[in-house]
Design an enzyme around this catalytic site. Structure first.
Site, PDB file in Angstrom:
ATOM      1  N   ARG A  51       0.850  -1.197   0.000  1.00  0.00           N
ATOM      2  CA  ARG A  51       0.000   0.000   0.000  1.00  0.00           C
ATOM      3  C   ARG A  51       0.881   1.241   0.000  1.00  0.00           C
ATOM      4  O   ARG A  51       0.549   2.267  -0.581  1.00  0.00           O
ATOM      5  CB  ARG A  51      -0.979   0.022   1.190  1.00  0.00           C
ATOM      6  CG  ARG A  51      -1.860   1.273   1.158  1.00  0.00           C
ATOM      7  CD  ARG A  51      -3.031   1.336   2.135  1.00  0.00           C
ATOM      8  NE  ARG A  51      -3.018   0.408   3.210  1.00  0.00           N
ATOM      9  CZ  ARG A  51      -2.282   0.521   4.326  1.00  0.00           C
ATOM     10  NH1 ARG A  51      -1.482   1.556   4.486  1.00  0.00           N
ATOM     11  NH2 ARG A  51      -2.354  -0.397   5.250  1.00  0.00           N
ATOM     12  N   TYR A 103     -15.285  18.187 -14.995  1.00  0.00           N
ATOM     13  CA  TYR A 103     -15.645  16.774 -15.190  1.00  0.00           C
ATOM     14  C   TYR A 103     -16.775  16.374 -14.232  1.00  0.00           C
ATOM     15  O   TYR A 103     -16.729  16.715 -13.049  1.00  0.00           O
ATOM     16  CB  TYR A 103     -14.390  15.915 -14.949  1.00  0.00           C
ATOM     17  CG  TYR A 103     -14.669  14.437 -14.950  1.00  0.00           C
ATOM     18  CD1 TYR A 103     -14.999  13.777 -16.128  1.00  0.00           C
ATOM     19  CD2 TYR A 103     -14.620  13.695 -13.783  1.00  0.00           C
ATOM     20  CE1 TYR A 103     -15.275  12.416 -16.136  1.00  0.00           C
ATOM     21  CE2 TYR A 103     -14.890  12.331 -13.772  1.00  0.00           C
ATOM     22  CZ  TYR A 103     -15.216  11.701 -14.953  1.00  0.00           C
ATOM     23  OH  TYR A 103     -15.494  10.363 -14.944  1.00  0.00           O
ATOM     24  N   ASP A 176      -6.367  19.895 -13.754  1.00  0.00           N
ATOM     25  CA  ASP A 176      -6.717  18.589 -14.310  1.00  0.00           C
ATOM     26  C   ASP A 176      -6.316  18.638 -15.783  1.00  0.00           C
ATOM     27  O   ASP A 176      -6.932  19.336 -16.585  1.00  0.00           O
ATOM     28  CB  ASP A 176      -8.222  18.337 -14.143  1.00  0.00           C
ATOM     29  CG  ASP A 176      -8.652  16.972 -14.671  1.00  0.00           C
ATOM     30  OD1 ASP A 176      -7.953  16.414 -15.541  1.00  0.00           O
ATOM     31  OD2 ASP A 176      -9.708  16.476 -14.219  1.00  0.00           O
ATOM     32  N   LYS A 201      -7.451   7.700 -19.421  1.00  0.00           N
ATOM     33  CA  LYS A 201      -7.686   8.327 -20.722  1.00  0.00           C
ATOM     34  C   LYS A 201      -6.404   8.271 -21.562  1.00  0.00           C
ATOM     35  O   LYS A 201      -5.918   7.203 -21.831  1.00  0.00           O
ATOM     36  CB  LYS A 201      -8.202   9.752 -20.513  1.00  0.00           C
ATOM     37  CG  LYS A 201      -9.275   9.865 -19.406  1.00  0.00           C
ATOM     38  CD  LYS A 201     -10.575   9.136 -19.703  1.00  0.00           C
ATOM     39  CE  LYS A 201     -11.499   8.990 -18.491  1.00  0.00           C
ATOM     40  NZ  LYS A 201     -11.798  10.192 -17.756  1.00  0.00           N
TER      41      LYS A 201
END
Ligand SMILES: *Cc1c(COP(=O)(O)O)cnc(C)c1O
Length: 387
Positions: A51, A103, A176, A201
């Protein structure tokens, strides 16, 4: 030669990737392990639990940092994880100013989750208004997305950064950069504190991973972000990290083709009799074309257009495309078409959507890397059937 001196086309192939020292394998292995043997308590080779860190993820993070010309990066389980980690830096009573056409998932996180936890967001049109029209003394974060989704508005990053720096509390400026990709836009160079990507993306580019990334130059900020990630989780597994690393190798080639195909289609659509209006930052008709030219090296692979008519015409078009696939998401090698009002932006309240201009005849294209003639023919057939 440092990564800074290399060209982007070289960075995407090499950054973060070194032959495996134990075998010479040229490709970074998928380190499918949760834990690591220690020679003595607390004495290990830099890895104790996956982690916290994992070698496949470390290779990806080195590559991601280099893509944005940043010093540090965190690889994440999704783009939304990145937004959530950033919001965890804030305290109850803090305030965020966000671009209005943000978004859908980002808007949903701000409105339906973080507002309940005491962090309010004001959605602002920063294309022609200034940050000071919306900022309060509690504004601790400024959220820029440019180009925006789906209206492809362009926000002047340097201008907003300069306005944020004037505020005494010095809010963190986040960009972003998912739509432009690091190939076309470098927000850290324009003064942003953090860059967010949905690596789902363009960065991965093959529609086979959901992932995210945060990049920064600031070690203190990185440590705070990593503390949040390590505390809440939100890590990508080693296989996903490997896939993204593999996708990055062709990022420059893919983006070049996405950009060329989209530019040509945008110009062609603008003249098509079944099209009312086209939004593409590379067109002179785009309201912020000058800002796009100033801060972007190219205009990306996304096009938004308004079809002539109403929802029925849009539906006929969307049911008729054959090369373009009707699907959410974007940035993969294959061309996709989306109806934001019903699909990607359905979570945005209908009045907000209408006020922004996300109408029933608005169609969003994620232009892939296929042959331009096939894409044109497909759109032309579907447009003819729509009327
Ligand atoms: C997809 C997307 C996100 C969210 O990323 P996920 O990987 O789906 O969580 C954030 N911003 C933009 C611009 C996106 O397109």
């Amino acid at each position: 030669m440092s990564d800074k001196e290399k060209h982007f086309e070289t960075i995407v192939v090499h950054a973060g990737v070194k032959p495996d020292p134990s075998t010479g394998a040229i490709m970074t292995p998928i380190f499918a392990t949760s834990t690591y043997v220690q020679v003595s308590p607390g004495k290990h080779l830099g890895y104790d639990y996956s982690r916290t860190h994992n070698p496949t993820r470390t290779a990806l993070e080195t590559s991601l940092a280099a893509l944005e010309g940043g010093k540090y990066a965190l690889a994440l389980s999704s783009g939304c994880t990145g937004t959530d980690i950033l919001m965890h830096l804030l305290e109850v009573g803090d305030h965020v100013v966000s671009v209005d056409d943000v978004y859908g998932g980002t808007s949903r996180l701000f409105r339906t989750i973080w507002a309940r936890h005491g962090v309010e967001t004001t959605f602002a049109d920063l294309t022609h208004k200034s940050l000071s029209d919306f900022a309060t003394t509690k504004t601790k974060m400024v959220w820029i997305e440019t180009p925006t989704n789906p209206l492809l508005k362009i926000i002047d990053i340097e201008k907003v950064v300069a306005e944020a720096k004037k505020l005494p509390q010095k809010p963190i400026v986040v960009v972003d950069n998912t739509f432009a990709s690091p190939y076309f836009q470098s927000p850290l160079e324009l003064g942003a504190d953090v860059v967010l990507h949905s690596t789902t993306k363009y960065i991965n580019g093959h529609s086979d991973v959901v992932g995210g990334a945060l990049m920064t130059h600031d070690k203190g900020l990185l440590d705070r972000l990593h503390h949040v990630q390590n505390s809440i989780g939100g890590i990508p597994g080693p296989f996903d990290a490997f896939l993204v690393l593999r996708g990055i190798k062709t990022l420059a080639l893919r983006m070049q083709r996405h950009g060329e195909n989209a530019f040509e289609l945008a110009q062609w659509l603008e003249k098509h009799p079944a099209v009312e209006k086209v939004l593409y930052p590379g067109l002179e008709s785009h309201p912020q074309h000058t800002t796009a030219k100033k801060q972007m090296k190219g205009f990306g692979g996304m096009i938004t257009f308004f079809i002539k008519g109403n929802l029925d015409n849009a539906r006929k078009f969307l049911e008729s495309v054959k090369v373009f696939a009707l699907a959410e998401s974007l940035g993969g090698v294959e061309s996709l078409v989306d109806h934001p009002a019903i699909m990607t932006h359905a979570s945005i309240p209908v009045e907000t959507r209408k006020a922004l201009g996300i109408s029933d005849n608005l169609i969003r294209l994620s232009v892939g890397i296929e042959a331009i003639v096939d894409l044109k023919e497909d759109l032309d057939n579907a447009l003819k059937r729509s009327q």
